[in-house]
Design a protein around this motif. Structure first.
Motif, PDB file in Angstrom:
ATOM      1  N   ILE A 170      61.708  65.779  18.747  1.00 64.53           N
ATOM      2  CA  ILE A 170      61.132  64.841  19.712  1.00 64.53           C
ATOM      3  C   ILE A 170      59.856  64.238  19.161  1.00 64.53           C
ATOM      4  O   ILE A 170      59.012  64.937  18.593  1.00 64.53           O
ATOM      5  N   VAL A 171      59.704  62.924  19.327  1.00 68.81           N
ATOM      6  CA  VAL A 171      58.417  62.272  19.089  1.00 68.81           C
ATOM      7  C   VAL A 171      58.006  61.598  20.396  1.00 68.81           C
ATOM      8  O   VAL A 171      58.802  60.889  21.021  1.00 68.81           O
ATOM      9  N   ASN A 172      56.796  61.854  20.844  1.00 70.05           N
ATOM     10  CA  ASN A 172      56.304  61.324  22.116  1.00 70.05           C
ATOM     11  C   ASN A 172      55.305  60.203  21.874  1.00 70.05           C
ATOM     12  O   ASN A 172      54.340  60.373  21.121  1.00 70.05           O
ATOM     13  N   ILE A 173      55.564  59.074  22.515  1.00 64.57           N
ATOM     14  CA  ILE A 173      54.682  57.905  22.419  1.00 64.57           C
ATOM     15  C   ILE A 173      54.157  57.614  23.823  1.00 64.57           C
ATOM     16  O   ILE A 173      54.941  57.459  24.758  1.00 64.57           O
ATOM     17  N   VAL A 174      52.848  57.559  23.964  1.00 65.37           N
ATOM     18  CA  VAL A 174      52.245  57.277  25.261  1.00 65.37           C
ATOM     19  C   VAL A 174      51.605  55.896  25.196  1.00 65.37           C
ATOM     20  O   VAL A 174      50.746  55.637  24.340  1.00 65.37           O
ATOM     21  N   VAL A 175      52.046  55.018  26.074  1.00 69.90           N
ATOM     22  CA  VAL A 175      51.516  53.649  26.129  1.00 69.90           C
ATOM     23  C   VAL A 175      50.954  53.414  27.521  1.00 69.90           C
ATOM     24  O   VAL A 175      51.634  53.653  28.527  1.00 69.90           O
ATOM     25  N   GLY A 176      49.731  52.964  27.592  1.00 66.54           N
ATOM     26  CA  GLY A 176      49.105  52.655  28.872  1.00 66.54           C
ATOM     27  C   GLY A 176      48.617  51.222  28.900  1.00 66.54           C
ATOM     28  O   GLY A 176      48.299  50.650  27.860  1.00 66.54           O
ATOM     29  N   PHE A 177      48.600  50.625  30.096  1.00 67.07           N
ATOM     30  CA  PHE A 177      48.093  49.261  30.209  1.00 67.07           C
ATOM     31  C   PHE A 177      47.426  49.070  31.561  1.00 67.07           C
ATOM     32  O   PHE A 177      47.759  49.753  32.541  1.00 67.07           O
ATOM     33  N   ALA A 178      46.477  48.172  31.605  1.00 64.55           N
ATOM     34  CA  ALA A 178      45.762  47.848  32.841  1.00 64.55           C
ATOM     35  C   ALA A 178      46.312  46.523  33.368  1.00 64.55           C
ATOM     36  O   ALA A 178      45.964  45.456  32.849  1.00 64.55           O
ATOM     37  N   PRO A 179      47.204  46.564  34.369  1.00 68.43           N
ATOM     38  CA  PRO A 179      47.866  45.326  34.806  1.00 68.43           C
ATOM     39  C   PRO A 179      46.957  44.417  35.614  1.00 68.43           C
ATOM     40  O   PRO A 179      46.021  44.874  36.285  1.00 68.43           O
ATOM     41  N   LEU A 180      47.251  43.147  35.555  1.00 64.76           N
ATOM     42  CA  LEU A 180      46.611  42.177  36.437  1.00 64.76           C
ATOM     43  C   LEU A 180      47.308  42.221  37.789  1.00 64.76           C
ATOM     44  O   LEU A 180      48.534  42.259  37.858  1.00 64.76           O
ATOM     45  N   LYS A 181      46.536  42.219  38.843  1.00 65.50           N
ATOM     46  CA  LYS A 181      47.119  42.221  40.183  1.00 65.50           C
ATOM     47  C   LYS A 181      46.742  40.936  40.897  1.00 65.50           C
ATOM     48  O   LYS A 181      45.624  40.437  40.744  1.00 65.50           O
ATOM     49  N   PRO A 182      47.679  40.363  41.645  1.00 72.51           N
ATOM     50  CA  PRO A 182      47.424  39.060  42.265  1.00 72.51           C
ATOM     51  C   PRO A 182      46.316  39.137  43.318  1.00 72.51           C
ATOM     52  O   PRO A 182      46.159  40.143  44.011  1.00 72.51           O
ATOM     53  N   ALA A 183      45.573  38.062  43.415  1.00 70.23           N
ATOM     54  CA  ALA A 183      44.522  37.951  44.435  1.00 70.23           C
ATOM     55  C   ALA A 183      45.182  37.485  45.735  1.00 70.23           C
ATOM     56  O   ALA A 183      45.296  36.288  45.999  1.00 70.23           O
ATOM     57  N   GLU A 184      45.618  38.435  46.537  1.00 72.44           N
ATOM     58  CA  GLU A 184      46.301  38.098  47.788  1.00 72.44           C
ATOM     59  C   GLU A 184      45.339  37.544  48.839  1.00 72.44           C
ATOM     60  O   GLU A 184      45.688  36.665  49.616  1.00 72.44           O
ATOM     61  N   PHE A 185      44.156  38.093  48.866  1.00 79.90           N
ATOM     62  CA  PHE A 185      43.215  37.750  49.934  1.00 79.90           C
ATOM     63  C   PHE A 185      41.936  37.198  49.308  1.00 79.90           C
ATOM     64  O   PHE A 185      41.248  37.895  48.567  1.00 79.90           O
ATOM     65  N   VAL A 186      41.649  35.956  49.576  1.00 81.04           N
ATOM     66  CA  VAL A 186      40.446  35.303  49.056  1.00 81.04           C
ATOM     67  C   VAL A 186      39.413  35.257  50.182  1.00 81.04           C
ATOM     68  O   VAL A 186      39.640  34.633  51.226  1.00 81.04           O
ATOM     69  N   VAL A 187      38.304  35.941  49.990  1.00 84.52           N
ATOM     70  CA  VAL A 187      37.254  36.023  51.004  1.00 84.52           C
ATOM     71  C   VAL A 187      36.073  35.191  50.558  1.00 84.52           C
ATOM     72  O   VAL A 187      35.494  35.422  49.485  1.00 84.52           O
ATOM     73  N   ILE A 188      35.738  34.194  51.337  1.00 87.77           N
ATOM     74  CA  ILE A 188      34.587  33.332  51.047  1.00 87.77           C
ATOM     75  C   ILE A 188      33.480  33.655  52.042  1.00 87.77           C
ATOM     76  O   ILE A 188      33.686  33.564  53.260  1.00 87.77           O
ATOM     77  N   GLN A 189      32.338  34.059  51.552  1.00 95.63           N
ATOM     78  CA  GLN A 189      31.201  34.360  52.412  1.00 95.63           C
ATOM     79  C   GLN A 189      30.222  33.194  52.357  1.00 95.63           C
ATOM     80  O   GLN A 189      29.771  32.800  51.280  1.00 95.63           O
ATOM     81  N   LEU A 190      29.938  32.664  53.497  1.00 92.33           N
ATOM     82  CA  LEU A 190      29.061  31.504  53.594  1.00 92.33           C
ATOM     83  C   LEU A 190      27.752  31.920  54.260  1.00 92.33           C
ATOM     84  O   LEU A 190      27.753  32.517  55.343  1.00 92.33           O
ATOM     85  N   GLN A 191      26.671  31.636  53.606  1.00 95.07           N
ATOM     86  CA  GLN A 191      25.358  32.004  54.135  1.00 95.07           C
ATOM     87  C   GLN A 191      24.448  30.786  54.136  1.00 95.07           C
ATOM     88  O   GLN A 191      24.419  30.015  53.178  1.00 95.07           O
ATOM     89  N   GLN A 192      23.719  30.639  55.225  1.00 92.31           N
ATOM     90  CA  GLN A 192      22.767  29.534  55.313  1.00 92.31           C
ATOM     91  C   GLN A 192      21.449  29.960  54.681  1.00 92.31           C
ATOM     92  O   GLN A 192      20.929  31.040  54.943  1.00 92.31           O
ATOM     93  N   MET A 193      20.926  29.099  53.805  1.00 88.83           N
ATOM     94  CA  MET A 193      19.660  29.410  53.147  1.00 88.83           C
ATOM     95  C   MET A 193      18.504  29.020  54.054  1.00 88.83           C
ATOM     96  O   MET A 193      18.456  27.909  54.598  1.00 88.83           O
ATOM     97  N   ALA A 194      17.569  29.939  54.235  1.00 87.95           N
ATOM     98  CA  ALA A 194      16.380  29.641  55.030  1.00 87.95           C
ATOM     99  C   ALA A 194      15.429  28.769  54.221  1.00 87.95           C
ATOM    100  O   ALA A 194      15.380  28.847  52.992  1.00 87.95           O
ATOM    101  N   GLY A 195      14.693  27.937  54.916  1.00 88.94           N
ATOM    102  CA  GLY A 195      13.725  27.095  54.212  1.00 88.94           C
ATOM    103  C   GLY A 195      12.596  27.928  53.605  1.00 88.94           C
ATOM    104  O   GLY A 195      12.333  29.052  54.030  1.00 88.94           O
ATOM    105  N   GLN A 196      11.972  27.387  52.574  1.00 88.96           N
ATOM    106  CA  GLN A 196      10.889  28.104  51.920  1.00 88.96           C
ATOM    107  C   GLN A 196       9.679  28.192  52.848  1.00 88.96           C
ATOM    108  O   GLN A 196       9.252  27.204  53.455  1.00 88.96           O
TER     109      GLN A 196
END
Length: 531
Positions: free
Chosen positions: A502-528
């Motif tokens: 037996i010869v054992n080969i171990v292969v690992g990978f870090a998969p890309l996962k789809p961005a199902e949920f896009v969260v946009i945070q909107l903040q109002q900037m206070a005046g100086q």
């Protein structure tokens, strides 16, 4: 070192580099299983059939016909970007007794495949041959004849000149099998006698009717009745039903359209097909049942409709369901709008996405447009989509400007409750792609000496394959170390493994996962504020 050093001088020896390039396999060859008007069936030596366009499909299996939904699914596949399809034609009953027969004196011909498609054929025999041609094959003029067959509906005609019933390079059964798409010599009917000519008129001047100058069908062909689940399931040892795909080298996607328009594919067939896809490292595309008329019809009674599919367990990583069905115009019914299953469309979208972006890209989003449709049988809202997505049901949605698109990319193990490693279609398909490519690309390792030099070669070649994927953007991570690893050494292969071969080969990978949920945070900037 050369095997024998016999004289003083310089010896030249070529040393292998150890580089064995691993080539990635195809990712979107799609198999379709169902009935068709004509063509080789699953049990035939010529089946299944690889087609490269919808035109190929029509030539082999017939034009669009409402009685055969598989043809529409194949058409949708090519409309949406598909490239290669494998067709498994099924026939309910004994197809060998369903072929049209043509009886000619001393010779019986039959249609190339079962079905009524061959009933309009006409066959003619003539003896317009020469001594010179006969001499070329070591035969006499009386041993040769010509066969002409015409389809009286389409006008298609085939002519086979200088054929013989005697054993020779022009033996008629072999010539027809190699060159005709319409007729064959019926098994067991070939004799050494020359068939009597139907007419002495030259082939090009034949009157194609039934006045004696040509022979029409004697025993008519019969189309297949509706398919039963057992016909789909077939026999693994005999390579019938879905197991006819054992005859092909590779397929990546499997579609089993319902046998009748508006009907459903049996859940038992899907269960067996899903297990088969696990063995063949393929993905099963499941059409939503016709009874799924709304989101509530699926989620009601504690998701009973989804549970009733019985497509579960780890094998469900190799399956994905899409809802709802689509509305298309039917050219065979003067453009009338009807409801069709989406499996062919989905397979085409996957093929298109693979070509444009890669198998690691989710076949969903605004770019995953559904071509050739008039609409969706159910229009879903965001809220209804939100009911189904966490269950692993992929929705087809229609949006302003972008039109109908695929709006989900989860396997049947994609339910949030399961938290499966292969929740997403692109992650599963990328893993299957890597597995199949490495399976084929490491065959050379078998029987090599199992020690450090071999392990180094394995790391070199598998690492090169994985690095190429990294360069194409298939993995997460900014560096190769973050994206993948290949390990094959004394830690993975112990002395006991070596003793066991037996010869054992171990292969690992870090998969890309789809961005199902896009969260946009909107903040109002206070005046100086001056301080």
């Amino acid at each position: 070192m050369p095997a024998t050093l016999s004289y003083p001088g310089v010896y030249i020896e070529e040393i292998p580099s150890g580089v064995r390039t691993i080539t990635g396999v195809a990712t979107s060859i799609t198999a379709f299983i169902g009935r068709a008007a004509k063509g080789p069936i699953d049990a035939d030596p010529d089946g299944p059939v690889l087609v490269n366009s919808y035109g190929d499909y029509e030539r082999n299996f017939g034009a669009l016909d409402p009685a055969y939904p598989m043809g529409y699914a194949v058409r949708d596949f090519y409309l949406n970007g598909g490239a290669q399809a494998i067709i498994v034609r099924l026939y309910e009953g004994d197809a060998s007794k369903a072929k049209a027969n043509f009886d000619i004196t001393n010779l019986t011909l039959e249609a190339a495949s079962a079905g009524t498609w061959a009933n309009p054929l006409r066959v003619r025999i003539d003896t317009q041959v020469s001594d010179e041609v006969a001499a070329l094959y070591g035969l006499t003029k009386g041993d040769l004849f010509n066969v002409t067959v015409r389809d009286m509906t389409s006008g298609a005609q085939e002519s086979f000149l200088n054929v013989s019933a005697k054993d020779s390079p022009r033996r008629v059964d072999r010539v027809l099998k190699a060159g005709s798409s319409l007729i064959r010599v019926k098994d067991g009917t070939l004799t050494n006698a020359v068939p009597a000519a139907m007419s002495d008129a030259p082939t090009g001047k034949t009157v194609w009717d039934q006045d004696g100058s040509s022979v029409g069908v004697k025993n008519k062909g019969v189309d297949s009745p509706a398919l039963q689940p057992g016909t789909y399931e077939g026999n693994a040892d005999d390579k019938t039903g879905m197991y006819a795909l054992k005859k092909v080298d590779l397929f990546n996607l499997l579609c089993i359209p319902a046998d009748t328009r508006g009907g459903d594919t049996d859940s038992g067939v899907y269960q067996q097909a899903m297990a088969f896809c696990v063995d063949r490292r393929a993905l099963l595309i499941v059409d939503a049942p016709a009874a799924w008329s709304s989101a509530n019809a699926i989620t009601g009674q504690n998701n009973k409709a989804l549970t009733d599919l019985n497509l579960n367990g780890t094998a469900a990583r190799n399956a994905a369901v899409f809802f709802p069905r689509v509305l298309e115009s039917d050219p065979a019914r003067q453009g009338q709008i009807d409801t069709f299953v989406p499996c062919g469309i989905i397979a085409g979208v996957m093929a298109r996405t693979d070509t444009q972006r890669g198998v690691w890209k989710a076949p969903a989003g605004l770019d995953a447009a559904l071509n050739g449709i008039q609409g969706l049988s159910v229009v879903l809202t965001d809220g209804e989509n939100g009911q189904l997505n966490p269950l692993g049901v992929n929705c087809l949605r229609s949006f302003p400007a972008s039109g109908a698109v695929v709006w989900g990319s989860r396997t049947l193990r994609g339910s949030d409750l399961l938290a499966d490693d292969y929740k997403y279609i692109p992650v599963r398909r990328l893993a299957l792609y890597i597995e199949e490519s490495l399976f084929r690309g490491t065959q050379w390792v078998v029987f090599e000496p199992n020690d450090d030099p071999l392990w180094a070669q394995i790391r070199l070649n598998v690492g090169a394959f994985m690095h190429n994927l990294f360069r194409q953007g298939a993995f997460q991570g900014k560096t190769p170390q973050d994206a993948y690893f290949v390990k094959c050494d004394s830690e993975t292969t112990t002395q006991n493994d070596i003793n066991l071969g037996i010869v054992n080969i171990v292969v690992g990978f870090a998969p890309l996962k789809p961005a199902e949920f896009v969260v946009i945070q909107l903040q109002q900037m206070a005046g100086q504020i001056q301080t």
